[in-house]
Design an enzyme around this catalytic site. Structure first.
Site, mmCIF file in Angstrom:
data_model
loop_
_atom_site.group_PDB
_atom_site.id
_atom_site.type_symbol
_atom_site.label_atom_id
_atom_site.label_comp_id
_atom_site.label_asym_id
_atom_site.label_seq_id
_atom_site.Cartn_x
_atom_site.Cartn_y
_atom_site.Cartn_z
ATOM 1 N N LYS A 177 -14.624 8.258 -3.460
ATOM 2 C CA LYS A 177 -15.862 8.579 -2.747
ATOM 3 C C LYS A 177 -16.409 9.932 -3.233
ATOM 4 O O LYS A 177 -17.609 10.097 -3.435
ATOM 5 C CB LYS A 177 -15.595 8.599 -1.229
ATOM 6 C CG LYS A 177 -15.181 7.264 -0.669
ATOM 7 C CD LYS A 177 -14.477 7.363 0.683
ATOM 8 C CE LYS A 177 -13.876 6.017 1.093
ATOM 9 N NZ LYS A 177 -12.969 6.114 2.277
ATOM 10 N N ARG A 217 -5.574 11.819 5.990
ATOM 11 C CA ARG A 217 -4.523 11.960 6.996
ATOM 12 C C ARG A 217 -3.601 13.087 6.553
ATOM 13 O O ARG A 217 -3.386 13.314 5.357
ATOM 14 C CB ARG A 217 -3.744 10.647 7.122
ATOM 15 C CG ARG A 217 -4.467 9.544 7.855
ATOM 16 C CD ARG A 217 -4.670 9.839 9.305
ATOM 17 N NE ARG A 217 -3.444 9.922 10.074
ATOM 18 C CZ ARG A 217 -3.102 9.077 11.061
ATOM 19 N NH1 ARG A 217 -3.898 8.055 11.354
ATOM 20 N NH2 ARG A 217 -1.982 9.216 11.733
ATOM 21 N N HIS A 247 0.812 -1.230 0.000
ATOM 22 C CA HIS A 247 0.000 0.000 0.000
ATOM 23 C C HIS A 247 0.835 1.266 0.000
ATOM 24 O O HIS A 247 0.290 2.372 0.109
ATOM 25 C CB HIS A 247 -0.912 0.017 1.225
ATOM 26 C CG HIS A 247 -1.939 -1.054 1.269
ATOM 27 N ND1 HIS A 247 -3.222 -0.897 0.785
ATOM 28 C CD2 HIS A 247 -1.879 -2.313 1.733
ATOM 29 C CE1 HIS A 247 -3.901 -2.014 0.969
ATOM 30 N NE2 HIS A 247 -3.107 -2.893 1.543
ATOM 31 N N THR A 256 -8.424 6.589 -1.800
ATOM 32 C CA THR A 256 -9.778 6.039 -1.895
ATOM 33 C C THR A 256 -10.803 7.151 -1.660
ATOM 34 O O THR A 256 -11.916 7.109 -2.181
ATOM 35 C CB THR A 256 -9.960 4.904 -0.858
ATOM 36 O OG1 THR A 256 -9.398 5.320 0.392
ATOM 37 C CG2 THR A 256 -9.294 3.629 -1.331
HETATM 38 C C1 26W Z 1 3.971 0.814 10.133
HETATM 39 C C2 26W Z 1 3.208 2.039 10.032
HETATM 40 C C3 26W Z 1 2.294 2.036 8.842
HETATM 41 C C4 26W Z 1 0.923 2.028 9.061
HETATM 42 C C5 26W Z 1 0.076 2.059 7.971
HETATM 43 C C6 26W Z 1 2.815 2.055 7.575
HETATM 44 C C7 26W Z 1 1.957 2.078 6.479
HETATM 45 C C8 26W Z 1 0.610 2.075 6.704
HETATM 46 C C9 26W Z 1 -0.351 2.072 5.573
HETATM 47 C C10 26W Z 1 0.147 1.267 4.449
HETATM 48 C C11 26W Z 1 -0.589 3.427 5.137
HETATM 49 C C12 26W Z 1 -1.828 3.515 4.288
HETATM 50 O O1 26W Z 1 -2.898 3.592 4.806
HETATM 51 N N1 26W Z 1 -1.608 3.547 2.970
HETATM 52 C C13 26W Z 1 -2.702 3.935 2.120
HETATM 53 O O2 26W Z 1 -3.399 2.757 1.718
HETATM 54 C C14 26W Z 1 -4.545 3.090 0.935
HETATM 55 C C15 26W Z 1 -5.300 1.797 0.649
HETATM 56 O O3 26W Z 1 -4.632 1.037 -0.276
HETATM 57 C C16 26W Z 1 -4.159 3.828 -0.342
HETATM 58 O O4 26W Z 1 -5.310 4.196 -1.031
HETATM 59 C C17 26W Z 1 -3.326 5.056 -0.007
HETATM 60 O O5 26W Z 1 -2.852 5.654 -1.191
HETATM 61 C C18 26W Z 1 -2.166 4.677 0.888
HETATM 62 O O6 26W Z 1 -1.460 5.823 1.342
#
Ligand code: 26W
Length: 834
Positions: A679, A568, A376, A675
């Site tokens: 929406k 965020r 992601h 996403t």
């Molecule tokens: C370890 C800390 C951590 C926590 C959460 C690292 C990375 C994340 C996630 C991968 C961050 C996240 O939410 N990424 C988002 O995922 C969405 C669903 O696929 C995408 O639409 C977003 O572009 C992406 O930033």
């Protein structure tokens, strides 16, 4: 949506009379509500409080979802269905009640049932505390996927963590974010069923020792330093317009012996509970970072804990129907939602080899055919890697298994690329460059049969950058599955007036088949329909204006353009570029109060990770600019800047319907998908955005002429950085940019204090890693186009209608269809709701 006539069912009640226990008419619902108030909550109706009333209705809806879930589980069990297990450290579900009533098709019946008691459904809905078990995109995607899996009738279980405290509640104090503990469970949770008997012991720490078993086989015993018990808590996820309801099983931790009586007898009262306190900490709180990996011991323990419970549970379910582990991979497809559950690869190997005595090769065959991994993010700081030293102390047996996986893997690589030591080092599961780290993305890739990105551009960049060596090694593993969002919550539930208009024009089928929205296209220029379309948007804007007045104490004009950026807070998402545009508008208005500026209301919302200083400073900047702009009479309300506090699923729902413009302005190549962009498009907002993530596919779907594109492409960003990017020079030669930045630096928006935003301005002039200055002019030009287009309602409305009409492929049903067909090979098994 068919209402069950309730013919002969499993409990063989006589047909015809509608049972109150699960009846769905207003009368049955009213009776069930009153029964729950009395028998479940022990409250007399006349003294019940608003939350009691909410809970009574929640239990009423929950029972009807549970009935479906029981039938569904039975159907899946009877048919030994191949099942998808979705492993995610986050599920951002949002409030249940409205969605449950919608999926059961009883919203109006419930409204009528309550009206008969002089109660308002909307008041009860407002009482629900949402389960904030996620940070942002990744967690919400998991929730949308659970909704689509149930709606498509795909046998699936979501596995995750039951955090006692979810994502913090955000309060704003003098423009600064303050984090408040999210005590979402304080009133109890009617939507979960504790399953004390479904529990597993999980080992942590300690050491390993080899031994020879009774069949003379060399085996390894893991002698743990401590153990915790994982208890299952089940939440039923209802499908829409189908009888299926799938399971979301969340694990909470407690001590194996939650109370040690012998210690108590010895008067060691703390000792008696110490272990339990220690264990419960494991699932106490969600890590509020999204992107920078925290690398904390507790985080690794959390990840291992829920993964071990989940795999032990899958093996229990598998063996319960008498299947042998040899075909575990035929019955289970396991999706790793990013690397957070990637330890699962080593854990399944441990369970198969150490607990069930399978030989390595057989276990590896099963494991690699079971797992698939979704990436992601490309942000280097978000790619999880754990210090070997920490692994050693928390998961000593897994480290041994990872070393063996790596040894065998590098053997293959050596054969394939003889003498290419650098490639070997880049591919290794262990980063040996400095302190030694375990690369979790490498473990997930080597230990599975598929890797996918979440948007076409992202999946391409994945193959060209962070996963390039793995792509060259096994290109067949790499897929793209573009994200999606559920139209149930984000259109039908969030925007009933639009849903009613769509129902009238294209029929109600769009809620399960968004492609039918194409039927709107012929009406895009129809003046009558355009007027209705604008009225729907206008009503949503009025409702949001009322909420902004309540929550921000600021009056905004619903006739102005609602320009919205909610997500965020992160520098790569460039909320501060949006602010630079607003300051430029402010400057122009100050320089020429008669300038013909399209009245605009800029609306921001989003949480910053508590430790992320620059993100918090951006929140302060938005409030500081708003404070000056909103109080300036010369602007005559033509510009408003507001920040809506505590962005979460519940507070997001009234925002998407009210937006005219959706800001998707990340530095190209850094937003994996997005996403929120989907929406907004579904709700008729037009997008101003870069060629990043799913923006690319949204623009292709809605028509380039119905999308406001600007900025460097991912390739141009890469080249600009490679050729040495000097933001200072851009600042020097761009007068308007200079004025804009200088105004911020001067303290004009910070009560005269030039120090407050210096870190932000200096960051932009010094390094500007997210290329705001490079995209500034193009962004302003695109915003100019937007402003002009908004002054032509017929043209704007046409574009808005076409955005909705062509948003069908961004339904999470399409994403799940892609996963089911290309990666999971699972078949839907719809269960009738009769
Ligand atoms: C370890 C800390 C951590 C926590 C959460 C690292 C990375 C994340 C996630 C991968 C961050 C996240 O939410 N990424 C988002 O995922 C969405 C669903 O696929 C995408 O639409 C977003 O572009 C992406 O930033």
């Amino acid at each position: 949506m068919t209402k069950p006539a309730d013919t002969k069912t499993r409990n063989n009640r006589p047909s015809g009379r509608e049972p109150t226990r699960t009846g769905r008419g207003p009368e049955a619902l009213r009776q069930a509500y009153l029964d729950n108030l009395f028998y479940v909550l022990g409250r007399f109706a006349d003294i019940a409080g608003p939350h009691d009333r909410y809970q009574a209705l929640a239990y009423t809806a929950r029972d009807r979802v549970l009935q479906r879930a029981m039938r569904t589980q039975q159907a899946y069990k009877d048919s030994h269905a191949r099942t998808l297990a979705y492993l995610s450290a986050e599920f951002l579900l949002g409030p249940h009640l409205g969605n449950a009533l919608l999926s059961l098709g009883i919203t109006e019946e419930a409204r009528e049932a309550l009206a008969g008691l002089g109660l308002s459904l909307d008041e009860l809905l407002a009482e629900e505390e949402e389960p904030g078990l996620g940070n942002g995109g990744l967690g919400r995607l998991a929730a949308c996927f659970m909704d689509s899996l149930a709606t498509l009738g795909v046998p699936a279980i979501g596995y995750g963590i039951r955090y006692e405290f979810g994502i913090f509640d955000q309060a704003i104090r003098d423009g600064w974010q303050a984090e408040l503990t999210d005590r979402w469970l304080r009133w109890g949770n009617p939507w979960e069923l504790p399953r004390q008997r479904i529990n597993f012991l999980v080992k942590l720490g300690g050491h390993t020792e080899p031994y020879t078993d009774e069949e003379e086989r060399i085996r390894v015993r893991w002698v743990p330093g401590r153990q915790v018990r994982g208890i299952a808590h089940d939440t039923m996820i209802p499908g829409y317009g189908v009888g299926n309801a799938n399971l979301l099983r969340l694990w909470s931790a407690e001590a194996p012996e939650s109370f040690r009586f012998e210690a108590f007898n010895l008067g060691d009262y703390y000792g008696a509970v110490e272990e339990n306190v220690f264990s419960e900490n494991l699932t106490k709180v969600l890590y509020p970072n999204d992107e920078p990996a925290a690398g904390k011991r507790l985080r690794l323990e959390q990840q291992y804990f829920f993964v071990s419970c989940s795999l032990q549970d899958m093996i229990r379910i598998h063996r319960r129907v008498g299947s042998s582990l040899a075909n575990f991979h035929e019955k289970w497809a396991v999706q790793l939602n990013d690397t957070h559950p990637a330890i699962g690869v080593a854990e399944l190997m441990r369970l198969l080899i150490d607990e069930h005595a399978l030989p390595w090769d057989e276990a590896w065959g099963i494991t690699t055919r079971t797992f698939a991994y979704t990436n992601h993010t490309l942000l280097p700081e978000a790619l999880e890697r754990w210090p070997v030293s920490l692994f050693e102390s928390v998961l000593p047996r897994h480290l041994e298994i990872i070393y063996e996986i790596n040894r065998r893997f590098l053997e293959e690589v050596r054969l394939r690329y003889p003498g290419d030591g650098e490639r070997l080092a880049r591919l290794s599961l262990i980063d040996e460059s400095g302190e030694r780290y375990v690369r979790m993305a490498h473990l997930a890739t080597v230990g599975g049969h598929a890797v996918n990105g979440v948007a076409a551009l992202h999946s391409e960049l994945l193959k060209q950058t962070v996963m390039r060596d793995f792509y060259e090694l096994s290109p067949e593993k790499f897929h793209n599955v573009t994200n999606g969002v559920t139209p149930r919550r984000f259109v039908r539930l969030a925007n009933p007036p639009l849903a009613a208009l769509l129902d009238r024009v294209v029929g109600t089928g769009w809620t399960r088949d968004m492609a039918t929205l194409k039927g709107l296209e012929p009406l895009a220029d129809d003046p009558g329909f355009q007027a209705e379309w604008r009225a729907v948007k206008r009503a949503a804007k009025q409702a949001l204006a009322t909420r902004i007045a309540r929550d921000c104490g600021c009056s905004v004009d619903p006739n102005s353009m609602f320009d919205v950026q909610v997500k965020r807070i992160h520098e790569y998402k460039r909320q501060h570029l949006n602010v630079l545009h607003l300051v430029s508008l402010y400057l122009r208005l100050k320089q020429d109060p008669n300038a013909d500026l399209t009245p605009r209301t800029a609306i921001f919302a989003g949480k910053a990770a508590p430790g992320y200083f620059m993100a918090k400073l951006i929140i302060k900047l938005i409030h500081s600019v708003g404070e000056v702009v909103n109080a300036d009479p010369t602007l005559a309300g033509r510009l408003r800047v507001v920040f809506l506090p505590d962005f979460n699923v519940k507070n997001a729902q009234p925002i998407y319907p009210a937006a005219d413009l959706s800001e998707q302005i990340s530095t190209a190549g850094l937003e994996a998908s997005g996403t929120g962009n989907m929406k907004f498009t579904m709700n008729g907002a037009l997008t101003i955005g870069t060629l990043d993530g799913a923006n690319v596919e949204i623009r292709d779907a809605v028509g380039h002429e119905n999308f406001f594109l600007f900025g460097l492409s991912a390739e141009e960003v890469r080249r600009a950085k490679a050729e040495g990017y000097r933001p200072w020079e851009i600042y020097q030669r761009n007068q308007h940019l200079k004025e804009t930045l200088d105004l911020i630096a001067s303290g004009h928006f910070s009560r005269g204090d030039p120090e407050l935003f210096r870190p932000l301005v200096d960051g932009l002039l010094g390094h500007d890693p997210y290329l705001l200055l490079a995209d500034f002019d193009a962004y302003l030009a695109a915003q100019g186009e937007v402003a002009r287009a908004y002054l032509d309602p017929a043209h704007w409305t046409r574009m808005s209608i076409l955005n909705t009409a062509r948003s069908g492929r961004f339904s999470s049903d399409r994403s799940i269809g892609d996963y089911a067909e290309r990666i999971w090979k699972v078949q839907p098994m719809p269960v009738s709701d009769g």
